[in-house]
Design a protein around this motif. Structure first.
Motif: not given
Length: 168
Positions: A86-113
């Protein structure tokens, strides 16, 4: 779904999405990673998939990307899963592949499940949270519908032109 975090406090507290989720009561801090959780591990070879929805909890390790590989190599759990690409949207790693913040990772996991509402509630605590969904909505939908690890690998290759060991 219970959301847990093992905090190492080695990044900037003002930018730490896990701290904010703890303050809002959406994430529980643990001193030991439970053995029977899904550990989101960016170094795992197995992607998270809908077949993992029988677990009761997801655990993240909140640490600096600089220290991540040494941390994950020491953790003992039954189930490790990486997130599909997935692509990160957080301000530190915006649009970087797989450099997700904790909230992005948790949100993605919840969505997939299948916990879409929880995924959106997590992201709504951040002004850039909607951007994560905008960047990744189609991918998340496909990952959520994927019937197997091989399907996830095909989706990753299709979107990102990256070969995976799971391709048939």
């Amino acid at each position: 779904m219970k959301l847990l975090v093992y905090m190492l406090n080695d990044d900037d507290p003002s930018k730490c999405s896990a701290r904010k989720l703890i303050r809002f009561g959406m994430l529980e801090r643990v001193n030991r990673i439970p053995y029977d959780t899904i550990l989101l591990d960016p170094y795992s070879n197995t992607p998270l998939h809908k077949g993992d929805s029988s677990y009761n909890s997801i655990t993240i390790v909140d640490c600096s990307w600089i220290n991540a590989s040494s941390i994950f190599s020491r953790v003992r759990v039954r189930t490790r899963r990486r997130l599909a690409l997935l692509l990160a949207a957080n301000p530190v790693n915006y649009a970087k592949l797989a450099k997700l913040s904790s909230v992005e990772a948790l949100s993605a996991a919840c969505y997939i499940l299948g916990y879409e509402e929880l995924a959106f509630r997590l992201l709504n605590k951040f002004k850039w949270g909607h951007t994560f969904m905008e960047l990744n909505r189609d991918l998340l939908e496909e990952y959520k519908k994927a019937d197997s690890i091989d399907d996830i690998a095909r989706i990753e290759e299709e979107y990102f032109k990256i070969k995976s060991e799971y391709l048939l």
